[in-house]
Design a protein around this motif. Structure first.
Motif, short mmCIF file in Angstrom:
data_model
loop_
_atom_site.label_atom_id
_atom_site.label_comp_id
_atom_site.label_asym_id
_atom_site.label_seq_id
_atom_site.Cartn_x
_atom_site.Cartn_y
_atom_site.Cartn_z
N LEU A 40 17.04 -53.09 131.18
CA LEU A 40 18.52 -52.04 131.93
C LEU A 40 18.88 -53.12 132.93
O LEU A 40 18.34 -53.42 133.80
N THR A 41 19.77 -54.01 132.34
CA THR A 41 20.49 -54.82 133.13
C THR A 41 22.12 -54.74 133.41
O THR A 41 22.61 -53.98 132.28
N PHE A 42 22.69 -55.37 134.18
CA PHE A 42 24.01 -55.39 134.21
C PHE A 42 24.51 -56.62 134.99
O PHE A 42 23.99 -57.22 135.99
N PRO A 43 25.35 -57.32 134.35
CA PRO A 43 26.41 -56.85 133.28
C PRO A 43 25.54 -56.95 131.87
O PRO A 43 24.57 -57.58 131.79
N PRO A 44 26.04 -56.18 131.01
CA PRO A 44 25.10 -56.01 129.71
C PRO A 44 25.19 -57.30 129.03
O PRO A 44 26.05 -58.23 129.00
N GLU A 45 24.00 -57.61 128.25
CA GLU A 45 24.00 -58.65 127.45
C GLU A 45 24.94 -58.74 126.23
O GLU A 45 25.13 -59.90 125.80
N GLY A 46 25.19 -57.50 125.69
CA GLY A 46 25.96 -57.26 124.65
C GLY A 46 26.22 -55.94 124.45
O GLY A 46 25.83 -55.04 125.32
N PHE A 47 26.97 -55.36 123.35
CA PHE A 47 27.07 -53.88 123.33
C PHE A 47 26.42 -53.66 122.10
O PHE A 47 26.76 -54.16 121.03
#
Length: 268
Positions: A40-47
């Motif tokens: 769970l990270t932000f910004p996301p690594e991808g979608f």
């Protein structure tokens, strides 16, 4: 044609800032739930939709979502009935205890959720009636927290209600129950609908009180998300939050739609 005063630029800026403060956390949760990474990270690594799909197969989050939904429905039904009856009493009774009861009903809103949850937990244990750490006790706690919202909205509808309309129905031969059911109830339905939606939203997202009254077998969605973030920092918790946000948004839109529909019908 009446002159319409333009909204000052300062007010527009404050309103936009307040809206941003409300929407940014929601946007962060949605983007985190659509993250393609392993954590769970932000910004996301991808979608990716992998964590949304994982929500539907999760042995923790899906049952917790169903429990929260069912608990909120039961709470809403009970709170709506009891809150409406309490509103009628508080609005029309001449009892000296009316103001005391009004303050008593709204006390759960003033008290911190932790204090109320601990008080109920100790009370259930002290009475030894089997309500501690049970579904029935959980429903009672949620009803206490949500009923003030129903009382507030229904009372607002009853205050604006013209009693002469109900008296006219009584003079035409209607019984008190018939007058209430056919005249008063349709007029206060927007208040009841708004209060029930508020009760559903508050019950669905209730955390502090539920923390004291729930059991390992009775994990609501807020508790499941909390427990998951303590031990496993995976995006499934954020994906579960997406569905919670969608449910609250749909509930709010339904409430607004019902209120507008009732206003339109009343004008006709």
């Amino acid at each position: 044609m009446d002159d319409v005063n333009p909204v000052p630029l300062t007010f527009r800026f404050i309103a936009a800032l307040a809206l941003m403060v409300l929407l940014v956390p929601v946007l962060i949760v949605v983007l985190a739930g659509l993250n393609s990474g392993e954590y769970l990270t932000f910004p996301p690594e991808g979608f990716s939709l992998r964590w949304v799909e994982n929500f539907f197969t999760s042995p923790t989050f899906l049952p917790a979502f169903k429990l929260s939904f069912g608990l909120a429905l039961a709470t809403t039904l009970i709170s709506t009935v009891l809150g409406t009856l309490a509103s009628i009493f508080l609005t029309r009774s001449a009892s000296k205890a009316r103001e005391f009861l009004r303050g008593l009903f709204f006390l759960p809103v003033v008290l911190p959720g932790v204090v109320l949850g601990l008080a109920l937990y100790v009370f259930f244990i002290w009475t030894d009636v089997g309500l501690a750490r049970s579904l029935a006790g959980l429903i009672i706690g949620h009803v206490l927290v949500t009923m003030p919202f129903v009382i507030a909205t229904v009372t607002a509808s009853l205050v604006d209600l013209d009693l002469s309309v109900e008296e006219a129905a009584r003079s035409l031969g209607a019984t008190p129950l018939q007058a209430f059911w056919k005249v008063t109830l349709p007029l206060i339905t927007p208040g009841i609908s708004a209060g029930s939606i508020f009760a559903f939203i508050v019950s669905f997202g209730q955390f502090e009180l539920t923390l004291f009254l729930a059991t390992p077998d009775l994990q609501t969605l807020p508790l499941a998300i909390y427990s998951s973030l303590r031990y496993a920092f995976e995006p499934t918790a954020a994906a579960a939050g997406i569905f919670a946000i969608c449910l609250v948004t749909v509930s709010t839109l339904i409430s607004t739609r019902l209120s507008n529909l009732k206003k339109l019908l009343s004008r006709r």
